[in-house]
Design a protein around this motif. Structure first.
Motif, PDB file in Angstrom:
ATOM      1  N   LEU A  48       0.828  -1.203   0.000  1.00 24.60           N
ATOM      2  CA  LEU A  48       0.000   0.000   0.000  1.00 24.60           C
ATOM      3  C   LEU A  48       0.865   1.257   0.000  1.00 24.60           C
ATOM      4  N   LEU A  49       0.455   2.237  -0.779  1.00 24.26           N
ATOM      5  CA  LEU A  49       1.083   3.547  -0.732  1.00 24.26           C
ATOM      6  C   LEU A  49       0.826   4.175   0.640  1.00 24.26           C
ATOM      7  N   ARG A  50       1.604   5.201   0.958  1.00 18.70           N
ATOM      8  CA  ARG A  50       1.413   5.840   2.260  1.00 18.70           C
ATOM      9  C   ARG A  50       0.005   6.410   2.412  1.00 18.70           C
ATOM     10  N   ASN A  51      -0.493   7.099   1.385  1.00 19.42           N
ATOM     11  CA  ASN A  51      -1.830   7.686   1.511  1.00 19.42           C
ATOM     12  C   ASN A  51      -2.920   6.609   1.500  1.00 19.42           C
ATOM     13  N   GLU A  52      -2.682   5.484   0.817  1.00 18.26           N
ATOM     14  CA  GLU A  52      -3.617   4.360   0.884  1.00 18.26           C
ATOM     15  C   GLU A  52      -3.647   3.773   2.298  1.00 18.26           C
ATOM     16  N   MET A  53      -2.457   3.598   2.873  1.00 15.47           N
ATOM     17  CA  MET A  53      -2.366   3.072   4.229  1.00 15.47           C
ATOM     18  C   MET A  53      -3.065   4.001   5.211  1.00 15.47           C
ATOM     19  N   ALA A  54      -2.901   5.302   4.999  1.00 14.45           N
ATOM     20  CA  ALA A  54      -3.545   6.287   5.866  1.00 14.45           C
ATOM     21  C   ALA A  54      -5.057   6.139   5.824  1.00 14.45           C
ATOM     22  N   TYR A  55      -5.593   5.874   4.632  1.00  8.58           N
ATOM     23  CA  TYR A  55      -7.048   5.758   4.554  1.00  8.58           C
ATOM     24  C   TYR A  55      -7.545   4.451   5.169  1.00  8.58           C
ATOM     25  N   VAL A  56      -6.783   3.385   5.046  1.00 15.97           N
ATOM     26  CA  VAL A  56      -7.147   2.129   5.708  1.00 15.97           C
ATOM     27  C   VAL A  56      -7.179   2.333   7.220  1.00 15.97           C
ATOM     28  N   LEU A  57      -6.171   3.000   7.755  1.00 11.83           N
ATOM     29  CA  LEU A  57      -6.130   3.247   9.197  1.00 11.83           C
ATOM     30  C   LEU A  57      -7.297   4.137   9.632  1.00 11.83           C
ATOM     31  N   ALA A  58      -7.608   5.139   8.830  1.00  6.63           N
ATOM     32  CA  ALA A  58      -8.725   6.027   9.164  1.00  6.63           C
ATOM     33  C   ALA A  58     -10.040   5.258   9.180  1.00  6.63           C
ATOM     34  N   THR A  59     -10.199   4.335   8.237  1.00  7.27           N
ATOM     35  CA  THR A  59     -11.412   3.519   8.190  1.00  7.27           C
ATOM     36  C   THR A  59     -11.509   2.634   9.426  1.00  7.27           C
ATOM     37  N   ALA A  60     -10.405   1.981   9.773  1.00 12.56           N
ATOM     38  CA  ALA A  60     -10.395   1.120  10.957  1.00 12.56           C
ATOM     39  C   ALA A  60     -10.666   1.928  12.221  1.00 12.56           C
ATOM     40  N   TYR A  61     -10.082   3.101  12.304  1.00 12.15           N
ATOM     41  CA  TYR A  61     -10.269   3.968  13.476  1.00 12.15           C
ATOM     42  C   TYR A  61     -11.750   4.314  13.652  1.00 12.15           C
ATOM     43  N   HIS A  62     -12.403   4.620  12.546  1.00  8.91           N
ATOM     44  CA  HIS A  62     -13.829   4.968  12.608  1.00  8.91           C
ATOM     45  C   HIS A  62     -14.694   3.742  12.904  1.00  8.91           C
ATOM     46  N   GLU A  63     -14.451   2.656  12.179  1.00  4.77           N
ATOM     47  CA  GLU A  63     -15.315   1.481  12.280  1.00  4.77           C
ATOM     48  C   GLU A  63     -15.173   0.749  13.618  1.00  4.77           C
ATOM     49  N   THR A  64     -14.044   0.923  14.296  1.00  2.00           N
ATOM     50  CA  THR A  64     -13.843   0.240  15.581  1.00  2.00           C
ATOM     51  C   THR A  64     -14.078   1.163  16.770  1.00  2.00           C
ATOM     52  N   ALA A  65     -14.741   2.290  16.521  1.00  9.21           N
ATOM     53  CA  ALA A  65     -15.021   3.261  17.594  1.00  9.21           C
ATOM     54  C   ALA A  65     -13.738   3.713  18.278  1.00  9.21           C
ATOM     55  N   HIS A  66     -12.697   3.949  17.453  1.00  2.74           N
ATOM     56  CA  HIS A  66     -11.422   4.504  17.899  1.00  2.74           C
ATOM     57  C   HIS A  66     -10.599   3.556  18.765  1.00  2.74           C
ATOM     58  N   THR A  67     -10.893   2.259  18.718  1.00  2.00           N
ATOM     59  CA  THR A  67     -10.133   1.292  19.520  1.00  2.00           C
ATOM     60  C   THR A  67      -9.000   0.647  18.740  1.00  2.00           C
ATOM     61  N   MET A  68      -9.122   0.596  17.425  1.00  2.00           N
ATOM     62  CA  MET A  68      -8.179  -0.112  16.551  1.00  2.00           C
ATOM     63  C   MET A  68      -8.060  -1.575  16.955  1.00  2.00           C
ATOM     64  N   LYS A  69      -9.188  -2.148  17.379  1.00  2.00           N
ATOM     65  CA  LYS A  69      -9.301  -3.565  17.685  1.00  2.00           C
ATOM     66  C   LYS A  69     -10.503  -4.123  16.916  1.00  2.00           C
ATOM     67  N   PRO A  70     -10.426  -5.373  16.426  1.00  2.00           N
ATOM     68  CA  PRO A  70     -11.591  -5.943  15.738  1.00  2.00           C
ATOM     69  C   PRO A  70     -12.788  -5.951  16.682  1.00  2.00           C
ATOM     70  N   VAL A  71     -13.923  -5.479  16.194  1.00  4.86           N
ATOM     71  CA  VAL A  71     -15.112  -5.414  17.052  1.00  4.86           C
ATOM     72  C   VAL A  71     -16.288  -6.093  16.367  1.00  4.86           C
ATOM     73  N   ARG A  72     -17.292  -6.398  17.183  1.00  9.25           N
ATOM     74  CA  ARG A  72     -18.544  -6.971  16.688  1.00  9.25           C
ATOM     75  C   ARG A  72     -19.584  -5.869  16.660  1.00  9.25           C
ATOM     76  N   GLU A  73     -20.459  -5.920  15.694  1.00 10.53           N
ATOM     77  CA  GLU A  73     -21.490  -4.898  15.553  1.00 10.53           C
ATOM     78  C   GLU A  73     -22.211  -4.645  16.865  1.00 10.53           C
ATOM     79  N   TYR A  74     -22.371  -3.379  17.174  1.00  9.12           N
ATOM     80  CA  TYR A  74     -22.992  -3.004  18.438  1.00  9.12           C
ATOM     81  C   TYR A  74     -24.435  -3.497  18.511  1.00  9.12           C
ATOM     82  N   GLY A  75     -24.849  -3.951  19.685  1.00  6.47           N
ATOM     83  CA  GLY A  75     -26.246  -4.332  19.852  1.00  6.47           C
ATOM     84  C   GLY A  75     -26.455  -5.522  20.753  1.00  6.47           C
TER      85      GLY A  75
END
Length: 241
Positions: free
Chosen positions: A20-47
């Motif tokens: 991955l390019l640096r900016n590609e890697m940055a977007y992957v990290l940003a996606t993970a940060y958002h989708e994991t509620a800022h934990t950067m750990k695999p999570v299960r859908e809330y509920g």
């Protein structure tokens, strides 16, 4: 952004492994940060289990760094990684698998058909529209902000410094300009005027005919040279000379 938060280092390692390019890697990290509620750990859908069992897609609920959802996506990930996530969905909560899914999935367009290279290259960092790789335009501006911060952090650490990423941090591909109505098109009136001039040539004497022909040549040339394709070819020809 904190590159030591949760499994950030693992994601960077997997991203580097897959080129991955640096900016590609940055977007992957940003996606993970958002989708994991800022934990950067695999999570299960809330509920919770009781709530999720009421959903038609249980047990194939959103899990991982990118919230992989639906049986068909579990099947796709199983085929790609050679791991049976369909029979054992909770394997998606293991970082070693979830990291591969978010990196390769976003790189190759597993989730929506859109992939990283559609929006992020050496020449552009369309972090806003890159949200379409995962989930339409939901929270696109917010995740784009995270991506710019991750990009700066990765650059400071030296990730991909030999890749010569030239895109500005906040570059966004501009939306296409709306086409003007026909009545406001200068090119339309130019062509119309040329046609009208040609129509009156038989009705006037030869001197006036010469003037009309000259005018038609000028306005027709203007109309042609204002066409984007023609202008681009002319500029290419001039630069070659």
């Amino acid at each position: 952004m904190n590159l030591d938060l949760g499994d950030t280092r693992l994601l960077i390692e997997v991203g580097a492994k897959h080129g991955l390019l640096r900016n590609e890697m940055a977007y992957v990290l940003a996606t993970a940060y958002h989708e994991t509620a800022h934990t950067m750990k695999p999570v299960r859908e809330y509920g919770g289990e009781a709530y999720l069992k009421k959903k038609k897609y249980y047990p194939y609920v959103g899990m991982g760094y990118v919230q992989l959802t639906w049986r068909e996506n579990y099947e796709k990930a199983s085929r790609k990684l050679g791991v049976d996530f369909v029979s054992n969905p909770k394997l998606l909560l293991e970082p070693k698998y979830s990291a591969e899914i978010i990196v390769v999935g976003m790189r190759d367009g597993w989730f929506t058909g859109k992939k990283l290279s559609d929006y992020i290259t050496l020449q552009k960092s369309d972090f806003k529209n890159a949200r379409r790789i995962v989930n339409g335009t939901d929270k696109a501006d917010l995740i784009a902000k995270y991506a710019r911060q991750y990009d700066a952090s990765l650059l400071a650490e030296g990730y991909g410094v030999d890749q010569m990423v030239s895109a500005p941090e906040a570059e966004i591909v501009p939306p296409p300009e709306p086409e003007k109505p026909l009545s406001k098109s200068a090119r339309f009136w130019t062509w119309l005027g040329s046609g009208g001039g040609a129509a009156v040539i038989p009705l006037v004497d030869w001197k006036v005919q010469m003037l009309i022909v000259g005018a038609i040549i000028v306005v027709a040339g203007y109309a042609i040279l204002t066409m984007p394709q023609a202008r681009a070819k002319l500029e290419k020809l001039v630069s070659a000379l």
